[in-house]
Each structure stands twice: as C-alpha cells, then as structure tokens.
Design an enzyme around this catalytic site. Structure first.
Site, PDB file in Angstrom:
ATOM      1  NE  ARG A  13      -0.920   1.088   4.285  1.00  0.00           N
ATOM      2  CZ  ARG A  13      -0.081   1.267   5.304  1.00  0.00           C
ATOM      3  NH1 ARG A  13       0.502   0.230   5.866  1.00  0.00           N
ATOM      4  NH2 ARG A  13       0.156   2.462   5.781  1.00  0.00           N
ATOM      5  CG  HIS A  63      11.197   4.015  -1.912  1.00  0.00           C
ATOM      6  ND1 HIS A  63      11.001   5.132  -2.693  1.00  0.00           N
ATOM      7  CD2 HIS A  63      10.267   4.095  -0.914  1.00  0.00           C
ATOM      8  CE1 HIS A  63      10.020   5.857  -2.183  1.00  0.00           C
ATOM      9  NE2 HIS A  63       9.548   5.253  -1.114  1.00  0.00           N
ATOM     10  NE  ARG A  80      10.691  -5.578  12.602  1.00  0.00           N
ATOM     11  CZ  ARG A  80      10.101  -4.607  13.271  1.00  0.00           C
ATOM     12  NH1 ARG A  80       9.276  -3.772  12.654  1.00  0.00           N
ATOM     13  NH2 ARG A  80      10.347  -4.456  14.553  1.00  0.00           N
TER      14      ARG A  80
END
Ligand code: PPS
Length: 571
Positions: free
Chosen positions: A196, A200, A289
C-alpha cells in the site's frame, strides 16, 4: 514443498451478459441499498472470485465462526468478516427471503442479493475477536463503531456488472484474468507482493530476491481500494509502480491492481491476503514484518507483535494454498554499492550500512530535503514530490474547539490576519456563526444537527486543504468522534491542527458575551453546550491555549509557533 496448482478458472458470481441485461431491468423495481465505498470494494472481490469460497455477504453463522475462530460454517478457513452493514431503519423494512438491489454511489445496479440473514452484531466482540482489541485507535475498529451501520444483512449475491473504474483500466485484472495470463505465459510459480506504499530500491531488491529464491515469477499486487488513512493516494502510487516496473528484468515481473478495502488487521489480514492471492492464481506470498499493521493503540503500543502475521500465516499455510516467502530487511552497503539482507551481512562492523526509515522519508519529503539516489528511483521521488509538496507549501486546517464564548472566533480572526500578513497561501475562516449563517442555516443543536454541521465544515476544510489553502475553523464541535472524523477527512490532504481553547465553563459563563448562558440557565435555550448538552474535552489536541490570563494576540502567536514547529509555515 506444497505443489499448488492455481491455474484453472475460479467460480465467479456473475450471470451471463444476456441474463444480466434482464436482471438489471427486474432489479430496478427492488428495494435498493446504496453501497458504501468499502462495500463496493468487497462486492467486487466477492463477484469476481477474489473472495472465493464466499458466495455473498456473510450469513450470521459464517460471521460468528469467522469472528470466533476464523472459520466459515462449512469449516473453511476465512479470517475476515465480509458483512453488509446497513442502517437499522433500512434493515427493519426488509423481510427475510427478499431480494434487494445493490447500487454503487452513482446509482448503478451492480448486483442483487437475497437477504437470508439479518442480525445486530456485538461490535465489541467483533473488534476483540478480529482485531484483538476494542480500541478505536485501530482504523477498522473505528470504522466498525463510527461508520458501519448497526445491522448486518447476509445472503447470496448475483453479480450483474463489475464496479466501473475509469483509472488504470488496463492494470486491473480479475482473478480469472490473472490466472489466464499466468497460464498463457507459462508461469507455474508466482510470488505476490502486497503493498500500500510506494516502492523504493530496497523493495525492488527484496521482491526480486524473493522471486529468485523460490524460482518464481513476481506479481506486484498493490492495493488500490482502501488503505490506511493518510497513505499516499493510489494514483500517485501507481505512477510510481509503473516507473519501478521498468527496473525488473523483462518478462519476469507483472503488476496488477487489487481493489481491496484493507482493514489493517495484522495477522488475520495476512491470512486473508494469502487466500485472496491464492484465488488470483499465485503460489507464493511475501509476508513482511508487521504485515498490514494498524500502528499504535491508544496506549501508544503496537497492536500486534512484528512477527505475529508471519507466525499465523505459517500455521495456516497449507490451508491458505500459498507458500509464505519471508520478507528480508534490505539495507544499502555503501562500500559495495548494493542492497543486501541485513541478517546476511557478516562484516557489519567494517562497512557503512545505510537505511532511510519510512518516517525519515516522510520528513524529508515534508521538508523538501534531498532523497539520495541509492534510496529510490528519481522517477519515484519526482512523483512523490509532485503530489506531496514540502509541508510549508501544502494546505492545512487549524480547527479550534471550545465552549461558546471561550474566545475561539477572536483567536481565529487574529490568526487569520497574521497568516494573511505572511502571505503565500489563501486563508479561509469557517467561523461557527458564519457557517451557521451560510452553510448550515437550517440546522439546530441536536447531536445529529451538530454532527452534520461539523461534517460540512470538515468537508469544506478538506477541500481547501487539498487545494493548497489554509482553512481556519472555529465551531464548538463538542463531540470527539466527529472531530476525529473531520481530522481523517482533512489528513488525507494535509495537516490537521486541533486547538483546544481551554477557557473553563465558569469563565465563559462569567463573560457571557452574548447573554446566552443566562438564557440557557433560565431554560430559554435548550441543549446549550456545557449547561444542558455535553462537551468532550479534547484529549490530545495539537495545542491547548489558556485564555484566562493570556491576551488574544499571544494566543494567536502560540498557534503560529505551533505551525512553525510542525513545518507548516516558515518562520
Ligand atoms: S456546534 O456544536 O459546533 O455545531 O456549534 P456551532 O456551530 O459552533 O455554533 C455555536 C454558536 O451558536 C450559538 N448557540 C449555541 N451554542 C451552543 N449550544 C446551543 N444550544 C446554542 N444555541 C446557539 C452560540 O452563539 C455559539 O457561538 P460561539 O461562537 O461558539 O459562542
């Protein structure tokens, strides 16, 4: 390990084109429900098989099983309630067995539903069962209590047409379209990456590595339905994803947009995402995570542990039907000019490890600071800067709240003049009295009317903020939930600065500048805030100003200092 075969077609809930034309005409006579934005997303995935095996909005028995132990009445694994929430009044008009039409916000009939179940859920039980806590700091719990209707309807859905999308049409695929695409290209193993956020370089590296690790092709599968309030809008993100897509070796990677309404449900959401990807023909799924984490709870702690989502996913992996791929924490090693997984770097003490956190990135974007080439792709940074100019160039809203006569309007006026003196952005004052004259002249002071009044102010303020202006609002706004709703509307586009004008009720009454307190005490004005109507004191406003020993100029100056501190104006 598991040999999944997700390439055959999956059942959809649509009728044939011919039948849909007929059904559409018949449905025009049915009682209809206007779907909310979230329900449109849910319905799309129900109809196109993204939520297979669901055949409609959940029955009460399915819902109970899902809330208590993630299972439909059939015993199948399903972690998230998919319910049609409606207002009490609407539900009361229906009979069980009745067909209703489901319309999008423009009135287009998308489906019909046979109402087999109607019940009033215990939303606290749902919040605790599904999200682990009945805490409105969780966006989905807040939605449940403050946006969702009081009654749920359940029943099978007959699909007439897909919701209409005018944006990025070529990038949207149904589960069957994706399955056919994978089949055509001979992609036997496909690892999906759910996101969402803009991607990068580190994401590009980790997704590419994940795919290599399991010898699969990669599907970038971003959510464009509803994500976490405050996220970068999907238009910008998709432009960014398109730029990143060029960075993968040709024909290894595809991108498709998923019109899912996320709930930010952490572990349960990860399982749900896995099931959805299995339906879309994927064989592997990257779980990171704090997957789909909602942020902090009202005590300032994380709702879920960082690896809870991975643990739950692992436990149900074979039932989900996709294999989990661990998300590696990638960092940039300056000496080697490349990304490496943090836990695989053996010479940690001898090399320079670079990383920019999400918070740091936002700060740099907000303050117009440099974003290095090693961190992101220039095209991505340009897109983000175009959408999110530095904070000092964005619009924002200052929202004063306090008792009648507390000094809100006076301080707001002083602030407006100071901001106009500085120049740079247009300033609009939405004072309580002015709004009631121009926008809300038909409204009184019941809770319902006050809420409507404040939501209107919030709407105008969010539009001003979106367009780069400064909105100064100064209503009483006595209800915390309504203030929060306005905050959410505005924060989609810029900062929301809540200022509590903390003049005590005694002092306001002593001043009684309009003589209203006297009338209220005499019972001549009903529902008067503080006297015969409630006021929720803001718990965590951006600023609280005391007016009793401080003059107006100083109060307005405190707001200016706060705005400077938040980077909204340059000193
Ligand atoms: S609200 O609750 O936010 O919708 O109220 P708001 O639009 O700010 O309007 C408040 C002004 O209306 C006058 N007034 C009352 N206030 C509170 N309760 C009752 N019953 C009431 N009746 C009239 C009052 O002058 C408020 O003005 P301010 O500027 O706050 O003193």
């Amino acid at each position: 390990m598991t040999n999944f075969n997700n390439h055959g077609p999956i059942p959809e809930l649509y009728v044939s084109h011919e039948s849909s034309q007929k059904l559409k005409l018949e449905a025009a006579d049915l009682v209809s429900h206007d779907l909310t934005a979230r329900q449109v997303c849910d319905l799309e995935l129900l109809m196109n098989g993204g939520f297979n095996p669901l055949k409609g909005f959940m029955s009460e028995a399915d819902y109970d099983g899902v809330v208590s132990d993630m299972r439909l009445a059939s015993g199948a694994l399903w972690p998230m309630p998919i319910t049609l929430d409606v207002a009490d009044e609407f539900a009361g008009k229906l009979e069980l067995g009745q067909d209703i039409a489901l319309r999008d916000p423009e009135g287009v009939i998308l489906a019909t539903m046979t109402v087999t179940d109607r019940w009033t859920p215990d939303k606290s039980v749902e919040a605790k069962g599904v999200f682990g806590a009945d805490d409105s700091a969780h966006p989905a719990v807040n939605y449940l209590h403050n946006t969702a209707g009081a009654v749920y309807l359940g029943g099978p859905v007959t699909g007439i047409q897909q919701p209409v999308h005018y944006d990025f049409r070529a990038r949207r695929d149904t589960p069957n379209e994706l399955r056919a695409y994978f089949r055509k290209l001979g992609w036997r193993k496909v690892v999906a990456f759910q996101t969402r956020n803009p991607l990068h370089r580190a994401h590009q590296e980790l997704t590419f590595r994940a795919a290599k690790e399991v010898q699969a092709n990669l599907l970038i599968h971003p959510v464009v339905g509803m994500t976490k309030p405050g996220d970068v809008d999907h238009f910008t993100r998709v432009r960014c994803y398109e730029a990143v897509l060029d960075q993968y070796p040709g024909s290894t990677t595809a991108m498709s947009l998923l019109n899912l309404a996320m709930r930010m449900g952490g572990p349960r959401e990860a399982v749900w995402h896995g099931l959805i990807r299995a339906n879309h023909g994927c064989t592997h799924f990257i779980v990171g995570r704090d997957h789909a984490g909602p942020g902090k709870n009202s005590a300032g702690e994380d709702f879920y542990g960082p690896y809870d989502a991975q643990d739950l996913f692992r436990k149900y992996q074979s039932e989900i039907g996709v294999e989990m791929v661990d998300f590696k924490h990638m960092v940039y090693v300056q000496e080697r000019a490349q990304y490496e997984p943090m836990d695989e770097i053996e010479d940690k003490d001898d090399v320079t490890i670079l990383n920019i956190s999400g918070t740091e990135l936002r700060r740099r974007l907000q303050e117009g600071l440099e974003i290095p080439e090693w961190f992101s792709f220039p095209e991505v940074v340009t897109e983000l800067r175009r959408t999110r100019p530095a904070r000092a160039k964005q619009g924002f809203t200052v929202f004063f709240t306090g008792y009648s006569g507390s000094g809100k309007s006076t301080i707001a006026n002083a602030l407006m003049v100071k901001l106009m003196e500085m120049g740079g952005r247009p300033v609009t004052l939405l004072d309580g009295d002015i709004v009631r004259k121009n926008l809300s002249s038909e409204l009184g002071f019941s809770k319902e009317h006050r809420d409507l009044n404040i939501r209107r102010i919030g709407y105008v303020a969010s539009e001003i903020t979106k367009n780069g202006g400064i909105a100064i609002c100064a209503p009483i706004a006595p209800y915390a939930t309504t203030r929060r709703a306005v905050r959410e509307d505005v924060e989609e586009f810029g900062a929301f600065v809540e200022v509590h004008v903390a003049t005590s009720l005694e002092e306001c009454e002593r001043r009684d500048r309009k003589g209203l307190y006297k009338l209220a005490r005499a019972g001549k004005i009903k529902e008067f805030t503080g006297i015969s109507d409630p006021y929720d004191i803001p718990e965590t406003p951006e600023l609280r100003v005391e007016t009793e020993k401080v003059d107006v100029d100083n109060c307005a100056h405190q707001v200016i200092l706060k705005l400077e501190q938040m980077g909204l104006i340059k000193g």
